[in-house]
Design a protein around this motif. Structure first.
Motif, PDB file in Angstrom:
ATOM      1  N   SER A  61     -77.837  47.408 -44.410  1.00 32.18           N
ATOM      2  CA  SER A  61     -78.769  46.830 -45.390  1.00 32.18           C
ATOM      3  C   SER A  61     -78.319  45.425 -45.775  1.00 32.18           C
ATOM      4  N   ILE A  62     -77.020  45.222 -45.915  1.00 34.77           N
ATOM      5  CA  ILE A  62     -76.495  43.889 -46.239  1.00 34.77           C
ATOM      6  C   ILE A  62     -76.737  42.925 -45.082  1.00 34.77           C
ATOM      7  N   GLU A  63     -76.553  43.388 -43.857  1.00 39.53           N
ATOM      8  CA  GLU A  63     -76.808  42.533 -42.687  1.00 39.53           C
ATOM      9  C   GLU A  63     -78.269  42.081 -42.654  1.00 39.53           C
ATOM     10  N   ILE A  64     -79.175  42.990 -42.967  1.00 37.54           N
ATOM     11  CA  ILE A  64     -80.605  42.641 -42.953  1.00 37.54           C
ATOM     12  C   ILE A  64     -80.918  41.657 -44.080  1.00 37.54           C
ATOM     13  N   ILE A  65     -80.339  41.880 -45.263  1.00 41.14           N
ATOM     14  CA  ILE A  65     -80.545  40.931 -46.366  1.00 41.14           C
ATOM     15  C   ILE A  65     -80.015  39.555 -45.974  1.00 41.14           C
ATOM     16  N   ILE A  92     -76.686  41.922 -52.652  1.00 42.20           N
ATOM     17  CA  ILE A  92     -75.520  42.208 -51.805  1.00 42.20           C
ATOM     18  C   ILE A  92     -74.323  42.617 -52.666  1.00 42.20           C
ATOM     19  N   VAL A  93     -74.094  41.892 -53.749  1.00 46.71           N
ATOM     20  CA  VAL A  93     -72.999  42.237 -54.662  1.00 46.71           C
ATOM     21  C   VAL A  93     -73.190  43.657 -55.194  1.00 46.71           C
ATOM     22  N   ARG A  94     -74.409  43.974 -55.600  1.00 42.46           N
ATOM     23  CA  ARG A  94     -74.685  45.304 -56.161  1.00 42.46           C
ATOM     24  C   ARG A  94     -74.549  46.406 -55.104  1.00 42.46           C
ATOM     25  N   ILE A  95     -74.968  46.134 -53.875  1.00 48.60           N
ATOM     26  CA  ILE A  95     -74.808  47.129 -52.805  1.00 48.60           C
ATOM     27  C   ILE A  95     -73.328  47.392 -52.566  1.00 48.60           C
ATOM     28  N   ASP A 108     -80.648  52.362 -56.551  1.00 48.65           N
ATOM     29  CA  ASP A 108     -82.031  52.410 -57.056  1.00 48.65           C
ATOM     30  C   ASP A 108     -82.446  51.064 -57.654  1.00 48.65           C
ATOM     31  N   GLN A 109     -81.525  50.387 -58.333  1.00 51.63           N
ATOM     32  CA  GLN A 109     -81.826  49.068 -58.902  1.00 51.63           C
ATOM     33  C   GLN A 109     -82.124  48.058 -57.796  1.00 51.63           C
ATOM     34  N   VAL A 110     -81.330  48.112 -56.736  1.00 50.23           N
ATOM     35  CA  VAL A 110     -81.555  47.187 -55.612  1.00 50.23           C
ATOM     36  C   VAL A 110     -82.877  47.516 -54.920  1.00 50.23           C
ATOM     37  N   ILE A 111     -83.157  48.792 -54.762  1.00 51.76           N
ATOM     38  CA  ILE A 111     -84.434  49.200 -54.164  1.00 51.76           C
ATOM     39  C   ILE A 111     -85.594  48.660 -54.999  1.00 51.76           C
ATOM     40  N   ALA A 112     -85.496  48.768 -56.321  1.00 52.54           N
ATOM     41  CA  ALA A 112     -86.566  48.273 -57.197  1.00 52.54           C
ATOM     42  C   ALA A 112     -86.764  46.767 -57.025  1.00 52.54           C
ATOM     43  N   LEU A 113     -85.674  46.034 -56.923  1.00 49.61           N
ATOM     44  CA  LEU A 113     -85.779  44.582 -56.711  1.00 49.61           C
ATOM     45  C   LEU A 113     -86.452  44.268 -55.375  1.00 49.61           C
ATOM     46  N   MET A 114     -86.014  44.959 -54.322  1.00 48.55           N
ATOM     47  CA  MET A 114     -86.591  44.702 -52.998  1.00 48.55           C
ATOM     48  C   MET A 114     -88.058  45.099 -52.970  1.00 48.55           C
ATOM     49  N   LEU A 115     -88.418  46.173 -53.664  1.00 48.30           N
ATOM     50  CA  LEU A 115     -89.829  46.566 -53.718  1.00 48.30           C
ATOM     51  C   LEU A 115     -90.673  45.493 -54.396  1.00 48.30           C
ATOM     52  N   GLN A 116     -90.131  44.849 -55.428  1.00 47.14           N
ATOM     53  CA  GLN A 116     -90.868  43.761 -56.093  1.00 47.14           C
ATOM     54  C   GLN A 116     -91.068  42.587 -55.142  1.00 47.14           C
ATOM     55  N   ILE A 117     -90.024  42.203 -54.440  1.00 46.56           N
ATOM     56  CA  ILE A 117     -90.131  41.082 -53.496  1.00 46.56           C
ATOM     57  C   ILE A 117     -91.110  41.438 -52.387  1.00 46.56           C
TER      58      ILE A 117
END
Length: 146
Positions: A61-65, A92-95, A108-117
Motif C-alpha cells: 500500500s505504501i509503494e502504491i501511495i 504513509i506515516v500512519r500506515i 481505518d483512518q487512512v482508508i477514510a482519507l483515501m476514500l475521500q481523495i
C-alpha cells in the motif's frame, strides 16, 4: 472449481489488461483502489495475527501511495499538489504506525482519507478529462515548437 492461485492469476491478468488499456485518469483510479484493497488486506492479516501477510500488504500500500506521489503534476496546480503530497506523506506515516502497533483503527483512518481523495477523483467528468488532455497536449506542443 478454481484454486486460489488461479483466481489470483486471473485478477492479476485482469488488472494488467485494465492498466494496458487505461487512460491516465483510470490508472490513478486503479492505483487508489489498489491502496484501499491492500489496506483492507492488511487489516485482515492483523485480525488473524498473520504478521508476514500484514507486512506485505501494508508495504505494498505504501509503494502504491508513493507511485501516486510520483505521478503528481507539480505544474498543474502547485498548491493542490503540495496538499496532496503532504496528505500522501501523512498516510504513509500512519500506515507505518499501524504496522508497528497492529492498530486497525489507524488503518481505518487512512482508508477514510483515501476514500475521500478517490471519491473526488471519481467525480471528474469526461469533459473535464478531455479538457485537461487537450490543455496538456497544447502545452507540450508549444514546448516542442519553442
Amino acid at each position: 472449481m478454481y484454486g486460489k492461485k488461479g483466481i489470483q492469476a486471473y485478477k492479476k491478468d485482469s488488472l494488467k489488461s485494465d492498466l494496458a488499456s487505461a487512460d491516465p485518469h483510470r490508472v490513478i483510479q486503479l492505483l487508489m483502489q489498489g491502496v484501499l484493497d491492500r489496506l483492507a488486506l492488511g487489516k485482515g492479516y492483523i485480525e488473524r495475527s498473520d504478521w508476514e501477510g500484514k507486512a506485505a500488504a501494508l508495504t505494498r500500500s505504501i509503494e502504491i501511495i508513493n507511485a501516486l506521489r510520483d505521478g503528481l503534476d507539480r505544474d498543474a496546480n502547485p498548491e493542490l499538489v503540495d496538499n496532496l503530497d503532504s496528505l500522501y506523506d501523512y498516510m504513509i506515516v500512519r500506515i507505518n504506525e499501524a504496522s508497528v502497533s497492529k492498530d486497525c483503527a489507524v488503518i481505518d483512518q487512512v482508508i477514510a482519507l483515501m476514500l475521500q481523495i478517490k471519491g473526488a477523483w471519481d467525480l471528474i467528468t469526461e469533459a473535464d478529462k478531455q479538457q485537461a488532455y487537450h490543455t496538456a497536449n497544447n502545452e507540450s506542443a508549444g514546448a516542442v515548437n519553442a
